[in-house]
Enzyme design. Structure first.
Site, mmCIF file in Angstrom:
data_model
loop_
_atom_site.group_PDB
_atom_site.id
_atom_site.type_symbol
_atom_site.label_atom_id
_atom_site.label_comp_id
_atom_site.label_asym_id
_atom_site.label_seq_id
_atom_site.Cartn_x
_atom_site.Cartn_y
_atom_site.Cartn_z
ATOM 1 N N MET A 176 0.857 -1.181 0.000
ATOM 2 C CA MET A 176 0.000 0.000 0.000
ATOM 3 C C MET A 176 0.901 1.241 0.000
ATOM 4 O O MET A 176 1.082 1.893 1.028
ATOM 5 C CB MET A 176 -0.922 -0.018 1.218
ATOM 6 C CG MET A 176 -1.974 1.050 1.210
ATOM 7 S SD MET A 176 -3.139 0.905 2.601
ATOM 8 C CE MET A 176 -2.089 1.348 3.972
ATOM 9 N N PRO A 177 1.496 1.551 -1.153
ATOM 10 C CA PRO A 177 2.363 2.724 -1.218
ATOM 11 C C PRO A 177 1.594 4.009 -0.915
ATOM 12 O O PRO A 177 0.506 4.236 -1.446
ATOM 13 C CB PRO A 177 2.858 2.726 -2.667
ATOM 14 C CG PRO A 177 2.684 1.324 -3.136
ATOM 15 C CD PRO A 177 1.471 0.818 -2.417
ATOM 16 N N HIS A 178 2.171 4.817 -0.043
ATOM 17 C CA HIS A 178 1.590 6.111 0.294
ATOM 18 C C HIS A 178 2.634 6.930 1.041
ATOM 19 O O HIS A 178 3.607 6.389 1.556
ATOM 20 C CB HIS A 178 0.327 5.956 1.147
ATOM 21 C CG HIS A 178 0.572 5.320 2.472
ATOM 22 N ND1 HIS A 178 0.779 3.959 2.618
ATOM 23 C CD2 HIS A 178 0.689 5.852 3.711
ATOM 24 C CE1 HIS A 178 0.977 3.689 3.896
ATOM 25 N NE2 HIS A 178 0.941 4.811 4.579
ATOM 26 N N ALA A 179 2.407 8.213 1.077
ATOM 27 C CA ALA A 179 3.241 9.134 1.848
ATOM 28 C C ALA A 179 2.299 10.111 2.547
ATOM 29 O O ALA A 179 1.084 9.969 2.477
ATOM 30 C CB ALA A 179 4.231 9.845 0.934
#
Length: 154
Positions: free
Chosen positions: A65-68
């Site tokens: 779950m790529p996120h920043a």
């Protein structure tokens, strides 16, 4: 969620598995970028977060779950994209020496923390359906995805 990804054209089946997890992050941001929801700066921020904090984005084996941060200037709008790689992408946790792998990438972008939490809740609802997740893992193309979408409406 399946219908959301389809309706918003936020689905990507990668024809090849990237050589690095950094490349995988960039590919997973591509549908959001094409929808004008993020810029390359957002992919850079996700990569930096993983480099700083380890592979926190691999939430369970097989799923990332790529996120920043929600206030990232590379975020232009709110959305979630779905990317599938044929072979697992490997993330190495430098602190523990553990390998984490994922083939399904659900990339989140949000303009604020409230929208970010809503995105995560919606995604968790999808991921709680273990059979549906297994079916997604068995898809290899947009055509397969469309078939799964039709079957899940029955």
């Amino acid at each position: 969620m399946l219908q959301y990804f389809y309706d918003h054209r936020l689905i990507h089946y990668s024809p090849k598995t990237p050589d690095t997890w950094q490349e995988a992050i960039r590919i997973s941001c591509q549908a959001l970028k094409e929808a004008h929801l993020v810029t390359d700066q957002y992919a850079d921020a996700i990569i930096q977060c993983v480099e700083d904090n380890g592979p926190y984005i691999v939430i369970v084996p097989g799923i990332a779950m790529p996120h920043a941060m929600a206030d990232n200037p590379g975020v232009l709008g709110t959305g979630i994209s779905f990317t599938k790689f044929e072979d697992p992408v490997t993330f190495m946790d430098e602190k523990t020496g553990e390998k984490h792998q994922a083939t399904l990438f659900f990339t989140l972008a949000a303009k604020n923390s409230d929208e970010h939490l809503k995105n995560i809740q919606n995604l968790m609802d999808l991921l709680m359906d273990e059979e549906l997740v297994e079916q997604l893992k068995r898809t290899h193309s947009l055509k397969d995805y469309q078939q799964l979408l039709e079957e899940s409406k029955i």
